[in-house]
Enzyme design. Structure first.
Site, PDB file in Angstrom:
ATOM      1  N   GLU A  47       0.834  -1.201   0.000  1.00 22.19           N
ATOM      2  CA  GLU A  47       0.000   0.000   0.000  1.00 22.19           C
ATOM      3  C   GLU A  47       0.872   1.256   0.000  1.00 22.19           C
ATOM      4  O   GLU A  47       1.818   1.379   0.781  1.00 22.19           O
ATOM      5  CB  GLU A  47      -0.894  -0.024   1.246  1.00 22.19           C
ATOM      6  CG  GLU A  47      -1.808   1.161   1.411  1.00 22.19           C
ATOM      7  CD  GLU A  47      -2.692   1.032   2.647  1.00 22.19           C
ATOM      8  OE1 GLU A  47      -3.636   1.833   2.759  1.00 22.19           O
ATOM      9  OE2 GLU A  47      -2.448   0.146   3.489  1.00 22.19           O
ATOM     10  N   LYS A 114      -9.213   2.508  -2.719  1.00 20.67           N
ATOM     11  CA  LYS A 114      -9.516   1.846  -1.447  1.00 20.67           C
ATOM     12  C   LYS A 114     -10.886   2.270  -0.933  1.00 20.67           C
ATOM     13  O   LYS A 114     -11.204   3.456  -0.857  1.00 20.67           O
ATOM     14  CB  LYS A 114      -8.424   2.211  -0.421  1.00 20.67           C
ATOM     15  CG  LYS A 114      -8.519   1.504   0.908  1.00 20.67           C
ATOM     16  CD  LYS A 114      -7.323   1.894   1.769  1.00 20.67           C
ATOM     17  CE  LYS A 114      -7.305   1.195   3.103  1.00 20.67           C
ATOM     18  NZ  LYS A 114      -6.116   1.574   3.917  1.00 20.67           N
ATOM     19  N   CYS A 150      -5.454  -3.211   1.956  1.00 22.60           N
ATOM     20  CA  CYS A 150      -5.368  -3.283   3.419  1.00 22.60           C
ATOM     21  C   CYS A 150      -6.738  -3.420   4.109  1.00 22.60           C
ATOM     22  O   CYS A 150      -7.325  -4.479   4.125  1.00 22.60           O
ATOM     23  CB  CYS A 150      -4.594  -2.093   3.967  1.00 22.60           C
ATOM     24  SG  CYS A 150      -3.932  -2.366   5.637  1.00 22.60           S
ATOM     25  N   GLY A 316      23.471   7.180  26.872  1.00 24.24           N
ATOM     26  CA  GLY A 316      23.951   7.224  28.241  1.00 24.24           C
ATOM     27  C   GLY A 316      23.849   5.848  28.865  1.00 24.24           C
ATOM     28  O   GLY A 316      22.745   5.297  28.998  1.00 24.24           O
ATOM     29  N   LEU A 317      24.970   5.255  29.215  1.00 27.22           N
ATOM     30  CA  LEU A 317      25.001   3.912  29.799  1.00 27.22           C
ATOM     31  C   LEU A 317      25.112   4.034  31.313  1.00 27.22           C
ATOM     32  O   LEU A 317      26.140   4.448  31.839  1.00 27.22           O
ATOM     33  CB  LEU A 317      26.181   3.115  29.250  1.00 27.22           C
ATOM     34  CG  LEU A 317      26.185   2.842  27.737  1.00 27.22           C
ATOM     35  CD1 LEU A 317      27.383   1.978  27.362  1.00 27.22           C
ATOM     36  CD2 LEU A 317      24.887   2.183  27.297  1.00 27.22           C
ATOM     37  N   GLY A 320      22.532   0.050  34.055  1.00 28.89           N
ATOM     38  CA  GLY A 320      21.237  -0.584  34.261  1.00 28.89           C
ATOM     39  C   GLY A 320      20.764  -1.322  33.022  1.00 28.89           C
ATOM     40  O   GLY A 320      21.338  -1.225  31.932  1.00 28.89           O
ATOM     41  N   ASP A 322      17.920  -1.052  31.197  1.00 31.72           N
ATOM     42  CA  ASP A 322      17.276  -0.316  30.103  1.00 31.72           C
ATOM     43  C   ASP A 322      18.301   0.220  29.105  1.00 31.72           C
ATOM     44  O   ASP A 322      18.149   0.066  27.885  1.00 31.72           O
ATOM     45  CB  ASP A 322      16.445   0.838  30.657  1.00 31.72           C
ATOM     46  CG  ASP A 322      15.270   0.366  31.492  1.00 31.72           C
ATOM     47  OD1 ASP A 322      14.698  -0.681  31.167  1.00 31.72           O
ATOM     48  OD2 ASP A 322      14.936   1.043  32.473  1.00 31.72           O
ATOM     49  N   SER A 323      19.343   0.858  29.609  1.00 26.42           N
ATOM     50  CA  SER A 323      20.361   1.387  28.698  1.00 26.42           C
ATOM     51  C   SER A 323      21.152   0.266  28.040  1.00 26.42           C
ATOM     52  O   SER A 323      21.588   0.386  26.889  1.00 26.42           O
ATOM     53  CB  SER A 323      21.300   2.343  29.427  1.00 26.42           C
ATOM     54  OG  SER A 323      21.997   1.709  30.471  1.00 26.42           O
ATOM     55  N   THR A 423      16.519   6.056  26.872  1.00 27.68           N
ATOM     56  CA  THR A 423      16.496   4.664  27.344  1.00 27.68           C
ATOM     57  C   THR A 423      15.314   4.339  28.251  1.00 27.68           C
ATOM     58  O   THR A 423      15.268   3.261  28.832  1.00 27.68           O
ATOM     59  CB  THR A 423      17.798   4.351  28.109  1.00 27.68           C
ATOM     60  OG1 THR A 423      17.896   5.216  29.245  1.00 27.68           O
ATOM     61  CG2 THR A 423      19.017   4.561  27.211  1.00 27.68           C
ATOM     62  N   GLU A 428       8.019   3.116  33.042  1.00 32.83           N
ATOM     63  CA  GLU A 428       8.444   4.394  33.610  1.00 32.83           C
ATOM     64  C   GLU A 428       7.739   5.565  32.938  1.00 32.83           C
ATOM     65  O   GLU A 428       7.246   6.483  33.601  1.00 32.83           O
ATOM     66  CB  GLU A 428       9.952   4.559  33.446  1.00 32.83           C
ATOM     67  CG  GLU A 428      10.780   3.537  34.194  1.00 32.83           C
ATOM     68  CD  GLU A 428      12.244   3.590  33.786  1.00 32.83           C
ATOM     69  OE1 GLU A 428      13.045   2.983  34.507  1.00 32.83           O
ATOM     70  OE2 GLU A 428      12.567   4.241  32.769  1.00 32.83           O
TER      71      GLU A 428
END
Length: 533
Positions: A47, A114, A150, A316-317, A320, A322-323, A423, A428
């Protein structure tokens, strides 16, 4: 149709760039040529493949109609000896249709508009398009082919389905841009098989591929027979040309007087008298839910970065999980040479998380910087000592640390042109356990739609896939903490993620009320607090 008629179909699963007609034309033309080399009679594209999906307000630009028409006409020389169905936005009489062009032997043989325009979730088609009012069935080498787009086939018993059955279609081609969500492939397969059984047609479904902002299209072409059996499927999350022979059973000829099927054109493809045998159509391996979620993150991240003309990313590490997961996704999407990790320890950063950040960077093979922020934080607190006054610092000091880190990452971004990947996970973000202008500052939020419990599952998957601990075991096993104050744990401020995530899912994804969630077995006080947050 003669006894034992066979038609060779190619389904092109491509990743277009929205508004980039030049690159999309090249991609489509290359697939047409590949289909011709495979001796396909017909090749179908997703599409709006010509302009990319969703084009949104590009459709309102004054130059867009002319650009669209020119792009479509540039494809025509490629269509000698083959029929190509290409999705494109068609301007006509002051409105725009979401259309499929039937291209054949250097001409536009027909177009289909469509009928069913979705206007929910990520879809906003009623804003831009006018719905079509007729179906399309055409003859190709004495085979009746219906064209749908679609949403047309998601409406049970709708006009498009009536057109397939009423037009006595042997083959129904559906060109689609169906976004990914976990488990959707099975839903699509069941939809296609059911449609084939109800209409008595072979159904050929080709889906868009690629990431566009927060949407990911996973591809996943499907061919199903009238008996409801899967004949072939495409591998997902990668460009692909699925070629398969469809052996047809004689049916009633197309009746141009059938109200549900108003258009009749007859085309023929000049093909070799004896085609080389087609490779046996394949059923792509099934993917686990964890595997498909990870693949969608890799595709979405890589496409966002590349399509916006960035080359490198910075993350940014923290040490944890998530990063760590974000960095692993980025490396798989872009290559280790294009990912930079930065750890920014403060007085509250534990030796364990600092070591894990370094170990992760080493395991991934990425460039890594350590930039301590304790001195900057002390300067801030000194400057603010008078207005803050006496007393122990609170959340203002916690958030200052996150904002200092955000500033550092954005400074690196400005200096070197790296895009910052944030991250924060869905758990959260949903309840505001994050810092405005801090860990929320960046260009692309890789795991913003991934609940914390799924972050753990994906991290285990990364290590299992690699056959070693890419993400350090301590990172996975350690209790999650923002490390913005002494001995801080996420569960000091939030319910356990095993409780929080289902509540967020029911409230956000299922639109359940607090009372309904409580009736499902969750504590009333916790439910109301999560909803408040």
């Amino acid at each position: 149709m003669s006894e034992g008629k066979t038609i060779r179909v190619a389904l092109a699963q491509i990743n277009p760039v929205i508004g980039d007609f030049e690159s999309n034309i090249i991609k489509i033309a290359n697939c047409i040529h590949r289909a011709k080399r495979s001796n396909a009679d017909i090749v179908a594209f997703p599409e709006l493949a010509l302009c990319g999906y969703p084009p949104e307000d590009l459709l309102l630009r004054q130059s867009f109609p002319a650009d669209t028409r020119e792009a479509l006409e540039r494809l025509l020389p490629s269509t000698g000896g083959i029929c190509a169905i290409v999705g494109f936005p068609e301007p006509a009489d002051g409105v725009i249709y979401n259309s499929a062009a039937v291209l054949h032997d250097g001409r536009i043989a027909a177009t289909y508009h469509k009928i069913e325009l979705p206007n929910y979730g990520v879809f906003d088609e009623v804003r831009y398009f006018k719905p079509g009012d007729s179906t399309l069935v055409f003859e190709l080498n004495d085979v009746c082919v219906a064209v749908t787009i679609c949403e047309d086939i998601w409406v049970l018993g709708g006009r498009a389905e009536q057109g397939i059955a009423g037009g006595h279609a042997d083959i129904a081609v559906n060109i689609s841009a169906s976004p990914f969500h976990a488990g959707k492939m099975l839903v699509r397969e069941n939809l296609i098989k059911s449609l084939a059984e109800r209409t008595g047609a072979f159904v050929c479904y080709t889906n868009l591929l690629g990431g566009q902002d927060e949407i990911v299209f996973d591809g996943g072409g499907i061919i199903a027979g009238p008996d409801g059996r899967l004949i072939a499927t495409s591998p997902r999350f990668e460009e692909n040309l699925l070629v398969a022979d469809i052996n047809l059973v004689p049916k009633n000829k197309y009746d141009a007087s059938t109200p549900a099927a108003k258009h009749s054109i007859s085309l023929s493809v000049a093909a070799p008298e004896i085609k080389p045998a087609c490779s046996a159509p394949a059923i792509a391996p099934e993917m686990s839910e964890t595997a498909e979620i990870y693949a969608s993150l890799v595709l979405g991240t890589g496409d966002y970065v590349r399509k916006n003309r960035f080359q490198k990313v910075v993350i940014g590490l923290s040490g944890g999980i998530d990063s760590a997961l974000t960095a692993a996704v980025a490396v798989d999407a872009l290559g280790e040479e294009n990912v930079i990790g930065v750890t920014m320890p403060s007085e509250y950063t534990s030796e364990g998380t600092l070591t894990d950040a370094e170990r992760l960077a080493l395991n991934l093979g990425i460039r890594f910087y350590t930039i301590p922020i304790s001195g900057i934080l002390a300067s801030y607190m000194d400057l603010l000592s008078e207005p803050f006054g006496p007393g122990e610092p609170g959340i203002e000091k916690e958030n200052l640390q996150a904002r200092i880190r955000g500033n550092i990452l954005m400074a690196l971004s400005n200096k070197f042109g790296w895009i910052v990947l944030t991250t924060g996970n869905k758990s959260e973000m949903a309840v505001g356990y994050c810092t405005l202008y801090g860990d929320m500052a960046g260009g692309f939020a890789v795991i913003k739609d991934v609940p914390k419990t799924v972050v753990y599952e994906l991290s285990e998957y990364v290590n299992e896939k690699a056959g070693r601990d890419i993400i350090p075991r301590d990172t996975i096993d350690r209790a999650p903490s923002a490390e913005l104050r002494p001995d801080q744990k996420d569960e000091d401020s939030l319910p356990p993620y095993s409780v929080l995530d289902p509540i967020v899912h029911y409230y956000v994804e299922e639109d359940m009320s607090p009372d309904e969630i409580i009736e499902a077995g969750y504590d009333s006080a916790i439910v109301h607090e999560v909803v408040r947050m």
